[in-house]
Structure formats: C-alpha cells, structure tokens
Design an enzyme around this catalytic site. Structure first.
Site, PDB file in Angstrom:
ATOM      1  N   LYS A  95      -5.932  -0.119  -4.675  1.00 25.80           N
ATOM      2  CA  LYS A  95      -5.577  -1.544  -4.566  1.00 25.80           C
ATOM      3  C   LYS A  95      -4.511  -1.782  -3.501  1.00 25.80           C
ATOM      4  O   LYS A  95      -4.172  -2.908  -3.214  1.00 25.80           O
ATOM      5  CB  LYS A  95      -5.082  -2.042  -5.919  1.00 25.80           C
ATOM      6  N   SER A  96      -3.960  -0.716  -2.935  1.00 22.57           N
ATOM      7  CA  SER A  96      -2.863  -0.859  -1.980  1.00 22.57           C
ATOM      8  C   SER A  96      -3.308  -1.510  -0.670  1.00 22.57           C
ATOM      9  O   SER A  96      -4.467  -1.405  -0.276  1.00 22.57           O
ATOM     10  CB  SER A  96      -2.294   0.529  -1.691  1.00 22.57           C
ATOM     11  N   CYS A  97      -2.390  -2.205  -0.008  1.00 25.02           N
ATOM     12  CA  CYS A  97      -2.688  -2.816   1.295  1.00 25.02           C
ATOM     13  C   CYS A  97      -2.328  -1.872   2.441  1.00 25.02           C
ATOM     14  O   CYS A  97      -2.518  -2.205   3.599  1.00 25.02           O
ATOM     15  CB  CYS A  97      -1.912  -4.108   1.470  1.00 25.02           C
ATOM     16  N   ILE A  98      -1.717  -0.766   2.120  1.00 28.58           N
ATOM     17  CA  ILE A  98      -1.264   0.113   3.208  1.00 28.58           C
ATOM     18  C   ILE A  98      -2.037   1.435   3.190  1.00 28.58           C
ATOM     19  O   ILE A  98      -2.140   2.078   2.189  1.00 28.58           O
ATOM     20  CB  ILE A  98       0.246   0.422   3.123  1.00 28.58           C
TER      21      ILE A  98
END
Lengths: 102, 157
Positions: free
Chosen positions: A99-102
């Site tokens: 789910k991370s954006c990075i």
C-alpha cells in the site's frame, strides 16, 4: 472470487492477488508468473522468499527496502519483474499488493 | 485509442523540499507502476541536483499558508531550519529516503534526470557541480522532443 490456477481453486481479490497465502505453492507461483510474462529463475525465487519473509514479519514493503535488502539491487529488481516490480513480484509471491507510495 | 499513461515528464522549478519530494514521489511512483518517467530540473529546481546543495533543501516557512504560522514569524532566523528538521523527522518515520538516496533510487529505477541548459548557464554552473547520475543537460526543445509520443503527460512543479 475463485480462480482456477494450476488446476486448483484459488481465492483471489479483484486484482488477482491471493487472499490466503496458505494456498500458495510453487505451481501456483509459476502460473501467476506466466500470466505476468515472467519466466522464473532461481534469482526470482530468492526475491520471492525475501518478500514472503517480510510479509510474515508484517514489515511494509517499499523500493527503499529492496535497496537495503541485500538480496537484490533496484536495477536487477526492475529487470526481473518488468512493468511494475513490487506490484508484480508480490502477486507472484502470493502476498498482498503493497500500500506504500514509495 | 488507449488512454493509459505511458510516460510522465516532470519539470521541477522550485528548490523547496516539499516540491522536490512531490516530483520524486510521483516520478518513482510512475516507475513502480510500469510507467516511464523523467524529471527536468530548471531554475531553482536545479538545487536538488547540485552536489553541494541537495542535502540542504528547506521547507518554505514564508508565503506558505499550509504552515499555519504567521509570515513574520516564519521569517525569523532559524524557523526554516526548525520546520525542515521537523518535516525530515516525519518523512523518516514514513521511510522516505533523503534527497541523495532518493536520486539514487530514481536513477536505478530507470527514471531519467535532466538539467535545463538555460538555467545551468544562468546560475553559472558546470557539469561538475551537478550529480554524477545526471543523464544530461538539455534545452527545452530537446525536452519536448522526449515528450513526443502517445500517452505522455507533462507536469510542472
């Protein structure tokens, strides 16, 4: 929903990620990899094991984590799983999409 | 006709840390989705790829309503440094890499990094002032030619 993968009824979400990791095995793994146009090598399995280990420990996955993993560098990671490496590798590894954006 | 985004081109024109991160997160996010990405650093955005400056980018405490501090207080000595320190701490908690490491990640991920020729000349910079991983120094015309394909989007930050 139920999808037949490697002649087994496997429960997946609407993006095709396994819902229950217990249903994952090497045959299922190879079938999903095939759908993602990835031909698995030993190096792929090394990465898959790393991802599964992180998932087991409930540690979030990120590209920075890959860089620090000691298993693979980012360039190789992109080469092994072209077209969205973390998205595709987690699908093949039978774990949820990060789910991370990075 | 396919509507899928195939390539994202970012133009970073500002030196504030929040703008640099916006460009980096989106450029990296594109690569992670299998989308090509490139960043064109122009004007003050060049600070993010100057060896001596990239570790010293700051949050804008003046003229930034999102900071919720009066402009006059934001202008006091040390405020910028304090706000930057606090923001970096929060970023570290989210496992966001510092600028130098982020540039490395972008390069390794296949994101192209370009410097604007006009801005490089204007600030009297040379190739040696800029990070080794830079893919080159381009004119805006060169940059537009990189956008000349279907499914390409340009974003000015």
């Amino acid at each position: 929903m139920i999808k037949v993968i490697a002649n087994k009824e496997i429960e997946v979400n609407d993006e095709g990620y396994l819902v229950d990791f217990k249903q994952w095995d090497r045959e299922v793994c190879e079938c999903i990899a095939g759908e993602c146009n990835v031909v698995l090598t030993e190096k792929h399995y090394e990465v898959i094991e790393y991802l599964q280990e992180k998932h087991k420990k409930e540690e979030p996955l990120s590209i920075r984590g890959i860089k620090k993993s000691g298993v693979i560098n980012i360039k190789e990671f992109y080469n092994l799983f072209p077209g969205g490496p973390l998205k595709i590798s987690t699908k093949i590894a039978g774990i949820p999409k990060p789910k991370s954006c990075i | 006709m396919s509507t899928k985004v195939k390539k994202m081109l970012f133009i970073l024109s500002k030196a504030t840390i929040e703008n640099a991160y916006a460009a980096f997160v989106m450029a990296n996010g594109a690569r992670m989705e299998g989308i090509e990405s490139e960043i064109f650093f122009t004007f003050f955005g060049l600070e993010a790829i100057q060896k001596k400056k990239l570790e010293h980018l700051k949050v804008a405490t003046v003229g930034n309503p999102g900071m919720h501090i009066p402009t006059m207080i934001g202008g006091l000595p040390g405020m910028e440094a304090l706000a930057t320190k606090m923001m970096k701490k929060e970023m570290e908690k989210l496992d966001m890499p510092p600028i130098d490491e982020f540039l490395e990640i972008l390069t390794d991920s296949g994101c192209k990094l370009w410097a604007c020729k006009l801005a490089v000349d204007m600030f009297h910079l040379t190739r040696e002032d800029l990070i080794d991983d830079l893919d080159g120094i381009l004119t805006i015309g060169d940059f537009y030619s990189r956008a000349d394909q279907e499914g390409c989007q340009l974003l000015f930050i």
